[in-house]
Design a protein around this motif. Structure first.
Motif, PDB file in Angstrom:
ATOM      1  N   ARG A  58      42.790  56.471  69.498  1.00 45.54           N
ATOM      2  CA  ARG A  58      41.724  55.872  70.101  1.00 45.54           C
ATOM      3  C   ARG A  58      41.098  56.993  71.040  1.00 45.54           C
ATOM      4  O   ARG A  58      40.313  56.777  72.069  1.00 45.54           O
ATOM      5  N   ASP A  60      38.721  60.583  71.473  1.00 42.60           N
ATOM      6  CA  ASP A  60      37.463  61.148  70.936  1.00 42.60           C
ATOM      7  C   ASP A  60      37.556  62.423  70.771  1.00 42.60           C
ATOM      8  O   ASP A  60      36.606  63.159  70.664  1.00 42.60           O
ATOM      9  N   SER A  90      40.876  55.384  62.246  1.00 42.22           N
ATOM     10  CA  SER A  90      40.282  54.848  63.428  1.00 42.22           C
ATOM     11  C   SER A  90      39.464  56.034  64.337  1.00 42.22           C
ATOM     12  O   SER A  90      38.296  55.931  64.710  1.00 42.22           O
ATOM     13  N   ASP A  93      36.069  57.175  62.634  1.00 36.33           N
ATOM     14  CA  ASP A  93      35.175  55.952  62.896  1.00 36.33           C
ATOM     15  C   ASP A  93      34.752  55.987  64.297  1.00 36.33           C
ATOM     16  O   ASP A  93      33.252  55.964  64.287  1.00 36.33           O
ATOM     17  N   ARG A  94      35.337  56.455  65.252  1.00 33.37           N
ATOM     18  CA  ARG A  94      35.003  56.408  66.669  1.00 33.37           C
ATOM     19  C   ARG A  94      34.105  57.739  66.689  1.00 33.37           C
ATOM     20  O   ARG A  94      33.226  57.751  67.567  1.00 33.37           O
ATOM     21  N   GLN A  95      34.430  58.643  65.864  1.00 33.65           N
ATOM     22  CA  GLN A  95      33.623  59.964  66.090  1.00 33.65           C
ATOM     23  C   GLN A  95      32.384  59.753  65.067  1.00 33.65           C
ATOM     24  O   GLN A  95      31.764  60.786  64.922  1.00 33.65           O
ATOM     25  N   GLU A  96      32.152  58.694  64.357  1.00 29.43           N
ATOM     26  CA  GLU A  96      30.957  58.719  63.555  1.00 29.43           C
ATOM     27  C   GLU A  96      31.071  59.531  62.636  1.00 29.43           C
ATOM     28  O   GLU A  96      29.863  59.886  62.103  1.00 29.43           O
TER      29      GLU A  96
END
Length: 311
Positions: A58, A60, A90, A93-96
């Protein structure tokens, strides 16, 4: 340490939940990142390491990525390996990060893990990487356990081997396998031959699995492929695969099977209402002709679209 000493099952469950919330709910500033990574790497308690991996997923902070990659490779407990795989997916994905680039080799090892659910998690995570080296390990996993998510991963990865394998499954004697393959082929990046194979799977003279669920799956995938099509500022179609999928829907509206006509008409109409048609005149003409269809259900759908939308 306190959690491990609690004997009452209910109290232990409450304490485990409290520990999970404490770790996964931490604000990920510079100091706490180091703390959680330290727990993941050095703490002797399984639960602590598992929740630390979830917490890092979770985050970044890019520093968490290498800690998770190392955990996938070195962790001795299956629960923590699994949590690290999910967290690695995950955090990227969060950090694109598209496609994913971190931990590919470690996931390729994890797909051969002794624990089946760790292998499954690895196969699902691998669909985020633009690397066809993952195709054959995923196929082997599917053939051993028949996890439907393996087919989805193959569709996401694409390439010659994955696409050919999925197309081949459209001819499987097992209905569920055919359905899963049809759903997994709903991607224009897989190429024009996918459109041809989908149509052939429900209309072919030598290979026709025409039950309603298969018809819905195939026509749904054709509709999805067509949906991705775009035009340039001058109205020129930019995507030949999407154009071909839309044309396939139009052709199916005139199929001899009334169920195929009915489902294809619904798919075509939804795309036209939702985003417009790539080949507008062709699609409107298909709707217009369908208002005279001998089947009452087909006529009613066509009449509804023609009367309720400005085609």
């Amino acid at each position: 340490e306190i959690v491990n000493k609690i004997e009452d099952r209910g109290q232990r469950w409450d304490a485990e939940n409290l520990l999970e919330r404490a770790l996964t709910g931490m604000q990920m500033d510079v100091g706490s990142i180091h703390q959680v990574i330290s727990v993941l790497e050095d703490d002797g308690r399984l639960l602590s390491r598992q929740y630390a991996a979830q917490a890092l997923g979770r985050s970044d902070d890019p520093r968490a990525i290498q800690a998770l990659v190392d955990t996938v490779a070195r962790e001795r407990e299956r629960e923590v390996r699994y949590a690290a795989i999910r967290a690695l997916e995950s955090i990227q994905d969060r950090q694109e990060i598209r496609p994913h680039i971190h931990g590919f080799d470690e996931l390729m090892d994890a797909i051969e893990d002794p624990e089946v659910y760790v292998r499954l998690a690895a196969s699902e995570a691998l669909n985020n990487y633009d690397n066809e080296d993952a195709v054959m390990p995923i196929i082997r996993l599917y053939e051993e356990y028949r996890f439907s998510s393996c087919l989805y991963s193959l569709g996401r990865i694409g390439g010659e081997a994955a696409t050919s394998y999925l197309i081949g499954l459209l001819k499987s004697p097992d209905e569920e396998t055919r359905l899963e393959a049809a759903f997994s082929l709903a991607d224009p990046d897989l190429g024009e031959r996918v459109v041809e194979a989908l149509v052939q799977s429900i209309t072919g003279k030598t290979q026709c699995f025409g039950n309603r669920e298969m018809l819905k799956a195939v026509i749904g995938s054709l509709r999805t492929i067509a949906w991705y099509g775009i035009k340039d500022e001058e109205g020129m179609i930019q995507n030949t695969v999407e154009e071909k999928a839309e044309r396939a829907l139009v052709d199916l509206v005139e199929n001899e099977n009334p169920t195929i006509r009915y489902l294809a008409l619904i798919g075509l109409g939804r795309n036209m209402v939702g985003k417009g048609a790539l080949q507008e005149e062709l699609c409107i003409e298909a709707l217009r002709k369908a208002t005279n269809d001998p089947d009452e259900d087909v006529r009613s759908v066509a009449e509804w679209y023609m009367s309720n939308h400005a085609f």
